[in-house]
Write a protein that holds these residues in place. Structure first.
Motif, mmCIF file in Angstrom:
data_model
loop_
_atom_site.group_PDB
_atom_site.id
_atom_site.type_symbol
_atom_site.label_atom_id
_atom_site.label_comp_id
_atom_site.label_asym_id
_atom_site.label_seq_id
_atom_site.Cartn_x
_atom_site.Cartn_y
_atom_site.Cartn_z
ATOM 1 N N UNK A 30 0.839 -1.189 0.000
ATOM 2 C CA UNK A 30 0.000 0.000 0.000
ATOM 3 C C UNK A 30 0.877 1.244 0.000
ATOM 4 N N UNK A 31 0.224 2.376 -0.024
ATOM 5 C CA UNK A 31 0.914 3.654 0.082
ATOM 6 C C UNK A 31 1.237 3.924 1.543
ATOM 7 N N UNK A 32 2.298 4.667 1.811
ATOM 8 C CA UNK A 32 2.551 5.082 3.188
ATOM 9 C C UNK A 32 1.415 5.973 3.685
ATOM 10 N N UNK A 33 1.057 5.795 4.940
ATOM 11 C CA UNK A 33 0.001 6.603 5.523
ATOM 12 C C UNK A 33 -0.632 5.915 6.696
ATOM 13 N N UNK A 34 -1.675 6.529 7.216
ATOM 14 C CA UNK A 34 -2.358 5.955 8.367
ATOM 15 C C UNK A 34 -3.376 6.916 8.938
ATOM 16 N N UNK A 35 -3.735 6.679 10.164
ATOM 17 C CA UNK A 35 -4.789 7.436 10.838
ATOM 18 C C UNK A 35 -4.313 8.793 11.333
ATOM 19 N N UNK A 36 -5.217 9.760 11.254
ATOM 20 C CA UNK A 36 -5.002 11.073 11.861
ATOM 21 C C UNK A 36 -5.312 10.929 13.343
ATOM 22 N N UNK A 37 -4.392 11.360 14.188
ATOM 23 C CA UNK A 37 -4.579 11.265 15.634
ATOM 24 C C UNK A 37 -5.334 12.487 16.150
ATOM 25 N N UNK A 38 -5.935 12.382 17.343
ATOM 26 C CA UNK A 38 -6.637 13.536 17.915
ATOM 27 C C UNK A 38 -5.719 14.757 17.993
ATOM 28 N N UNK A 39 -6.266 15.903 17.678
ATOM 29 C CA UNK A 39 -5.552 17.184 17.710
ATOM 30 C C UNK A 39 -4.386 17.258 16.731
ATOM 31 N N UNK A 40 -4.454 16.506 15.649
ATOM 32 C CA UNK A 40 -3.411 16.498 14.636
ATOM 33 C C UNK A 40 -4.021 16.895 13.293
ATOM 34 N N UNK A 41 -3.341 17.716 12.533
ATOM 35 C CA UNK A 41 -3.844 18.076 11.210
ATOM 36 C C UNK A 41 -3.575 16.926 10.240
ATOM 37 N N UNK A 42 -4.355 16.836 9.162
ATOM 38 C CA UNK A 42 -4.094 15.782 8.180
ATOM 39 C C UNK A 42 -2.679 15.831 7.604
ATOM 40 N N UNK A 43 -2.162 17.018 7.304
ATOM 41 C CA UNK A 43 -0.807 17.084 6.744
ATOM 42 C C UNK A 43 0.252 16.700 7.770
ATOM 43 N N UNK A 44 0.065 17.099 9.034
ATOM 44 C CA UNK A 44 1.000 16.665 10.070
ATOM 45 C C UNK A 44 0.966 15.141 10.209
ATOM 46 N N UNK A 45 -0.235 14.566 10.156
ATOM 47 C CA UNK A 45 -0.370 13.109 10.244
ATOM 48 C C UNK A 45 0.323 12.433 9.068
ATOM 49 N N UNK A 46 0.160 12.983 7.877
ATOM 50 C CA UNK A 46 0.785 12.393 6.700
ATOM 51 C C UNK A 46 2.305 12.389 6.837
#
Length: 146
Positions: A30-46
């Protein structure tokens, strides 16, 4: 509560895709990635997920689209970017292997949703919304070779 995930189609200078081989469930590529954690922006999570899973640092170039599995209360945000550097990496309990692959030589096994996100990114799509309303409703057409 909905699950929000982030994944990226990441290219190197030769146009090869960075993919990860999961060490759990179906042991899919798969592509690298995963879940967005609480209080985290999507780009920070990526950025966090890509670094944790591959050791690579990336520059995000474009938002590709939102992919919703309504039957599973799941939303994935997909991006395209390029690698700008990396740190040493070793397999762990989550990721068994990483590698760069030519777009016409993607590894198996890989699920259809991953192939769809890759095809959309490589086709230059942006602002796309795809909705899967049932597990069996996951058909997509792909450019030649995907």
């Amino acid at each position: 509560m909905a699950h929000i995930g982030v994944f990226a189609t990441i290219l190197d200078a030769a146009g090869h895709l960075l993919l990860v081989h999961q060490n759990y469930a179906g042991r899919l590529w798969t592509q690298p990635g995963g879940r967005v954690e609480p209080n985290e922006s999507p780009l920070d999570a990526l950025h966090r997920e890509v670094r944790e899973e591959t050791g690579h640092r990336i520059a995000v170039e474009r938002f590709v689209g939102a992919y919703s599995r309504t039957y599973d209360d799941d939303l994935v945000l997909a991006f395209i970017g390029r690698t700008i550097g990396s740190d040493p990496w070793a397999p762990d309990g989550e990721i068994a292997a990483i590698g760069f692959f030519a777009p016409d030589r993607l590894p198996d096994p890989m699920n259809l949703r991953t192939r769809t996100r890759i095809a959309d990114a490589l086709a230059g799509r942006s602002g796309l919304v795809r909705v899967y309303d049932a597990p069996e409703n996951q058909q997509a057409s792909f450019p030649e070779g995907l």
